[in-house]
Write a protein that holds these residues in place. Structure first.
Motif, PDB file in Angstrom:
ATOM      1  N   GLN A 410      33.712  29.463  35.085  1.00 49.22           N
ATOM      2  CA  GLN A 410      33.327  28.495  36.113  1.00 49.22           C
ATOM      3  C   GLN A 410      34.557  27.920  36.798  1.00 49.22           C
ATOM      4  N   ALA A 411      35.628  27.663  36.014  1.00 56.39           N
ATOM      5  CA  ALA A 411      36.856  27.134  36.611  1.00 56.39           C
ATOM      6  C   ALA A 411      37.563  28.176  37.468  1.00 56.39           C
ATOM      7  N   LEU A 412      37.444  29.454  37.119  1.00 61.14           N
ATOM      8  CA  LEU A 412      38.120  30.504  37.873  1.00 61.14           C
ATOM      9  C   LEU A 412      37.435  30.816  39.201  1.00 61.14           C
ATOM     10  N   GLY A 413      36.139  30.724  39.245  1.00 63.09           N
ATOM     11  CA  GLY A 413      35.432  31.069  40.470  1.00 63.09           C
ATOM     12  C   GLY A 413      34.928  32.493  40.430  1.00 63.09           C
ATOM     13  N   PRO A 414      34.057  32.871  41.376  1.00 57.63           N
ATOM     14  CA  PRO A 414      33.367  34.177  41.315  1.00 57.63           C
ATOM     15  C   PRO A 414      34.257  35.378  41.570  1.00 57.63           C
ATOM     16  N   GLU A 415      35.393  35.235  42.272  1.00 58.01           N
ATOM     17  CA  GLU A 415      36.197  36.395  42.654  1.00 58.01           C
ATOM     18  C   GLU A 415      37.420  36.586  41.768  1.00 58.01           C
ATOM     19  N   MET A 416      37.519  35.834  40.689  1.00 55.68           N
ATOM     20  CA  MET A 416      38.611  36.010  39.726  1.00 55.68           C
ATOM     21  C   MET A 416      38.083  36.780  38.513  1.00 55.68           C
ATOM     22  N   ASN A 442      42.426  23.689  32.868  1.00 51.61           N
ATOM     23  CA  ASN A 442      43.483  23.350  33.826  1.00 51.61           C
ATOM     24  C   ASN A 442      44.317  24.567  34.183  1.00 51.61           C
ATOM     25  N   LEU A 443      44.644  25.407  33.196  1.00 45.30           N
ATOM     26  CA  LEU A 443      45.430  26.613  33.474  1.00 45.30           C
ATOM     27  C   LEU A 443      44.639  27.599  34.323  1.00 45.30           C
ATOM     28  N   CYS A 444      43.336  27.704  34.081  1.00 48.50           N
ATOM     29  CA  CYS A 444      42.507  28.587  34.910  1.00 48.50           C
ATOM     30  C   CYS A 444      42.457  28.095  36.358  1.00 48.50           C
ATOM     31  N   ALA A 445      42.352  26.791  36.545  1.00 52.49           N
ATOM     32  CA  ALA A 445      42.325  26.244  37.907  1.00 52.49           C
ATOM     33  C   ALA A 445      43.646  26.512  38.621  1.00 52.49           C
ATOM     34  N   ASN A 446      44.771  26.380  37.894  1.00 54.82           N
ATOM     35  CA  ASN A 446      46.069  26.669  38.503  1.00 54.82           C
ATOM     36  C   ASN A 446      46.181  28.151  38.855  1.00 54.82           C
ATOM     37  N   ALA A 447      45.697  29.022  37.954  1.00 50.21           N
ATOM     38  CA  ALA A 447      45.763  30.463  38.224  1.00 50.21           C
ATOM     39  C   ALA A 447      44.916  30.829  39.438  1.00 50.21           C
ATOM     40  N   ARG A 448      43.739  30.224  39.562  1.00 46.69           N
ATOM     41  CA  ARG A 448      42.877  30.487  40.727  1.00 46.69           C
ATOM     42  C   ARG A 448      43.596  30.119  42.018  1.00 46.69           C
ATOM     43  N   ASP A 449      44.280  28.966  42.034  1.00 45.34           N
ATOM     44  CA  ASP A 449      45.008  28.563  43.239  1.00 45.34           C
ATOM     45  C   ASP A 449      46.185  29.498  43.507  1.00 45.34           C
ATOM     46  N   ILE A 484      49.293  31.573  22.443  1.00 48.18           N
ATOM     47  CA  ILE A 484      48.279  31.856  23.464  1.00 48.18           C
ATOM     48  C   ILE A 484      48.998  32.025  24.795  1.00 48.18           C
ATOM     49  N   HIS A 485      48.848  33.198  25.409  1.00 48.98           N
ATOM     50  CA  HIS A 485      49.434  33.490  26.719  1.00 48.98           C
ATOM     51  C   HIS A 485      48.329  33.457  27.765  1.00 48.98           C
ATOM     52  N   VAL A 486      48.552  32.711  28.835  1.00 47.86           N
ATOM     53  CA  VAL A 486      47.628  32.682  29.971  1.00 47.86           C
ATOM     54  C   VAL A 486      48.412  33.197  31.176  1.00 47.86           C
ATOM     55  N   GLU A 487      48.095  34.424  31.605  1.00 49.29           N
ATOM     56  CA  GLU A 487      48.908  35.117  32.609  1.00 49.29           C
ATOM     57  C   GLU A 487      48.064  35.484  33.826  1.00 49.29           C
ATOM     58  N   ASP A 488      48.600  35.189  35.024  1.00 46.36           N
ATOM     59  CA  ASP A 488      47.908  35.553  36.264  1.00 46.36           C
ATOM     60  C   ASP A 488      48.790  36.478  37.086  1.00 46.36           C
ATOM     61  N   ASN A 489      48.211  37.089  38.102  1.00 41.03           N
ATOM     62  CA  ASN A 489      48.961  37.980  38.999  1.00 41.03           C
ATOM     63  C   ASN A 489      49.081  37.361  40.390  1.00 41.03           C
ATOM     64  N   GLY A 490      49.283  36.036  40.414  1.00 37.71           N
ATOM     65  CA  GLY A 490      49.392  35.321  41.680  1.00 37.71           C
ATOM     66  C   GLY A 490      50.772  35.417  42.292  1.00 37.71           C
ATOM     67  N   HIS A 491      51.095  34.447  43.150  1.00 40.07           N
ATOM     68  CA  HIS A 491      52.344  34.502  43.919  1.00 40.07           C
ATOM     69  C   HIS A 491      53.562  34.093  43.119  1.00 40.07           C
ATOM     70  N   PRO A 504      55.281  15.094  35.661  1.00 39.25           N
ATOM     71  CA  PRO A 504      54.030  14.531  36.194  1.00 39.25           C
ATOM     72  C   PRO A 504      54.101  14.331  37.702  1.00 39.25           C
ATOM     73  N   PHE A 505      53.013  14.666  38.373  1.00 38.72           N
ATOM     74  CA  PHE A 505      52.838  14.523  39.816  1.00 38.72           C
ATOM     75  C   PHE A 505      53.708  15.479  40.621  1.00 38.72           C
ATOM     76  N   PHE A 506      54.356  16.431  39.948  1.00 38.01           N
ATOM     77  CA  PHE A 506      55.061  17.466  40.705  1.00 38.01           C
ATOM     78  C   PHE A 506      54.083  18.598  40.985  1.00 38.01           C
ATOM     79  N   THR A 507      53.927  18.973  42.238  1.00 35.20           N
ATOM     80  CA  THR A 507      53.008  20.046  42.597  1.00 35.20           C
ATOM     81  C   THR A 507      53.525  20.766  43.830  1.00 35.20           C
ATOM     82  N   THR A 508      53.254  22.077  43.886  1.00 29.06           N
ATOM     83  CA  THR A 508      53.592  22.868  45.068  1.00 29.06           C
ATOM     84  C   THR A 508      52.357  23.138  45.915  1.00 29.06           C
ATOM     85  N   LYS A 509      51.237  22.576  45.513  1.00 26.35           N
ATOM     86  CA  LYS A 509      49.996  22.792  46.255  1.00 26.35           C
ATOM     87  C   LYS A 509      49.976  21.915  47.504  1.00 26.35           C
TER      88      LYS A 509
END
Length: 694
Positions: A410-416, A442-449, A484-491, A504-509
């Motif tokens: 659910q956190a990743l969304g339908p296309e992940m 939280n890690l899934c939401a970051n990977a989706r973005d 536990i490794h949480v790995e994405d193929n994002g940018h 805290p409060f550091f974000t590139t989004k």
């Protein structure tokens, strides 16, 4: 100088007995006087520039039990010990003076020829000289024996004279003994001056001798010990081969200065150890004939201490910067939330005053959503600070991850796409399952973005045993861990962003897409659980977040219990509750909500009044207490005191933040629970009903 005291003998008044009274000690030691004297104004030059031969001669002079003076160089510059100072007038300058200036013409007629004889290499011992010397001209006649010993430099040439004074006034019969002691002392000096290897072994500092072509001629044992080279390995080696390449220009310039007759001191450079690393030295050097002599002090540890101190100051500065960023981000987020809450309440109040009831539900809903976001914000901040209350238990990590799959999808969304690579026999862990699920979400939401809503996320679990003898950067001890490794193929992320990702409060989004608290919350949870977290990422190739947890105890297989349906809120039956909280507004709201559901509630704002009610009122079915109470008496202590009176007393702890969280042992006791502020009033009533029905 010794004083003569004459006393009459009791048996024969004609016989005089001479008693010796030692001179009063000098207040300051010779070494202090010599080290504090400004020798740069004398022909000897600054103290660090003195050649080894002069340094050894001065050391031996200070060890002498007799008054001694060392006259060195063509100007016969004087260096003396305390005993020698006592022979001269108090106001007369002595250290650094010329030797012939210390004595009157009358005395110099006797002393001068012996000095010149010693400068030609001949020692002499002149005894029984009836002269009057000393700071007090009324001291009377005294007998002294003078010794003159030639002192040679490193090249074997006579460079100075050691003048030893022996007071023989007490008894002429002891002159032979004094002569023997003085000759022994002279032989010791001669032996030390003649044996260069033994002299060098006395020094803890590195000492080397270089030829004019900068090749190593000799080095003392301290140099070999510090750098690990044997004499055969470095014999005749150009010294620049051992100097760090970045320091070679400075060394060449310093050697040229020495060859031109300039003394060099406090040159810091690095020399290569035999094992390949470099050691820092502070050097001073001078030219003596055809040989350049340098003395160096190993300052490697001092520099490492200075670097560590600088790093500590830098980390403190970075912490202060992070605190400022945290405060700014917290203020920004809370201002937005408070604006939504305040605006909703303002419109709600205006509509009620106007008698208009349309859209009231919308205002209440907006305010509640803002409150819920504020609650989530504070929980994440507590997780980052590693101060959130946890409820850990031994878990099968693979089973937990599989159970959490619907939430993660659910956190990743339908296309992940979600891929699993779990260890077939994963070790158990001791974690709070709800907080681990929250971290993974939280890690899934970051990977989706990072994948822009379309990509692949892989979650791995790996058993790992740390056995390295070197301490790891994480600070974790050797032992068994689950990673536990949480790995994405994002940018991916740049190295600069990786270094700040857990701030805290550091974000590139983009603005409005994230508050910058997801990764800090993950980091705080992992550290609070006894583990470590880090990020591996490269721009364009994705990111991997790694969480490592200590291995827990083996699980005991239990039969699965059927799911318990959600409890329906029912009215109480007049159960007696004691509510303790120093925040009056919150206490009144909680009391009103509990009374609305049929409970009988007594309240108190501190520990003393609560304990008073507990002792004198009727028994309470449940005690609800804040952990942080005023007056130096915490909620934990209140609970322990109450259970001394009634061991089965049920207690519900509530807290927003505390430096000393509730001990897990206390939470594991029957009839104990914990709620983290802020919470809804409905959740409070639900928790109270669960505890009362158990």
């Amino acid at each position: 100088m010794n004083k003569l005291v004459a006393k009459g003998h009791s048996d024969d008044p004609g016989i005089q007995v001479i008693h010796l009274t030692p001179a009063a000690p000098i207040a300051d030691g010779v070494s202090t006087a010599i080290s504090q004297y400004d020798w740069s104004m004398t022909p000897l030059g600054a103290l660090p520039q003195w050649p080894p031969a002069l340094r050894i001669a001065v050391d031996m002079m200070q060890l002498s039990p007799f008054p001694c003076a060392l006259a060195w160089g063509a100007e016969l510059t004087v260096i003396h010990n305390d005993g020698y100072q006592g022979l001269l007038p108090a106001k007369q300058p002595t250290l650094g003076s010329s030797f012939d200036a210390l004595w009157s013409d009358e005395h110099w007629k006797v002393i001068g020829p012996c000095v010149f004889k010693a400068l030609q290499g001949q020692a002499s011992f002149v005894e029984d000289m009836p002269i009057r010397i000393g700071p007090d001209s009324r001291a009377g006649q005294a007998w002294y024996a003078f010794s003159y010993t030639p002192i040679r430099n490193d090249q074997g040439a006579v460079a100075g004279v050691l003048h030893t004074v022996i007071d023989t006034t007490a008894s002429m019969e002891t002159i032979g003994q004094w002569r023997e002691l003085a000759q022994t002392f002279e032989k010791q000096i001669a032996r030390y001056m003649a044996d260069r290897d033994h002299i060098w072994q006395l020094s803890r500092e590195a000492m080397i001798m270089l030829k004019r072509d900068m090749r190593l001629h000799a080095a003392n044992p301290a140099w070999h010990q510090i750098l690990g080279w044997s004499e055969e390995e470095v014999a005749g080696m150009p010294i620049l081969e051992l100097v760090h390449p970045a320091d070679r220009p400075e060394i060449r310039s310093a050697v040229l200065d020495v060859l031109q007759g300039k003394a060099v001191q406090r040159i810091e450079t690095r020399l290569r150890h035999r094992e390949g690393h470099y050691r820092w030295f502070s050097w001073s050097g001078r030219l003596e004939g055809e040989v350049l002599t340098a003395v160096g002090r190993d300052i490697s540890q001092e520099r490492e201490d200075a670097i560590r101190q600088s790093e500590t100051l830098l980390r403190n500065s970075q912490r202060m910067q992070a605190v400022g960023q945290l405060a700014g981000g917290m203020g920004h987020e809370l201002n937005n939330l408070l604006s939504g809450i305040g605006g909703s309440l303002e419109l709600l109040q205006r509509r009620l005053a106007q008698g208009r009831l349309e859209r009231i539900d919308n205002y209440v809903l907006l305010a509640r959503e803002s409150v819920q976001r504020a609650m989530t914000l504070t929980h994440r901040l507590l997780a980052f600070s590693s101060n959130q209350p946890l409820s850990p238990r031994h878990l099968d990590i693979n089973r937990l991850l599989e159970t959490a799959e619907p939430l993660l999808l659910q956190a990743l969304g339908p296309e992940m796409r979600l891929q699993w690579q779990l260890d077939t026999a994963s070790w158990p862990v001791y974690l709070d399952p709800a907080q681990l699920e929250n971290a993974l979400i939280n890690l899934c939401a970051n990977a989706r973005d990072a994948c822009r809503d379309r990509g692949e996320l892989t979650i791995r679990s790996v058993n790992q045993r740390l056995t390295s003898s070197e301490p790891s950067q994480s600070g974790l001890p050797n032992g068994d861990y689950v990673v536990i490794h949480v790995e994405d193929n994002g940018h991916g992320m740049s190295a600069e962003d990786v270094a700040r990702a857990f701030e805290p409060f550091f974000t590139t989004k983009p603005a409005g897409r994230g508050a910058g608290l997801g990764l800090p919350m993950v980091y705080g949870f992992v550290r609070q659980s006894g583990g470590h977290a880090w990020i591996e990422s490269t721009l364009g190739t994705g990111s991997r977040v790694c969480m490592i947890f200590p291995r827990g105890q083996e699980l005991v297989l239990e039969e699965e219990m059927p799911a318990v349906p959600a409890q329906v809120l029912e009215r109480g039956r007049g159960e007696r509750l004691l509510l303790i909280d120093d925040e009056i507004n919150l206490r009144n709201l909680m009391k009103e909500a509990l009374v609305d559901f049929g409970f009988h509630v007594s309240d108190a704002n501190d520990a003393n009044s609560a304990l008073g009610q507990y002792r004198h009122a009727k028994p309470f079915d449940l005690v609800i207490t804040d952990i942080g109470l005023p007056g130096g008496f915490s909620g934990r202590q209140v609970a322990k005191a109450m259970r001394l009176l009634k061991p089965e007393q049920k207690i519900l702890f509530i807290t927003g933040y505390t430096d000393e969280p509730v001990e897990q042992q206390l939470l594991d006791e029957p009839g104990t629970a914990l709620m983290l502020k802020p919470f809804t009033l409905v959740s409070l009533v639900e928790q109270v009903q669960r505890m009362l029905t158990r």
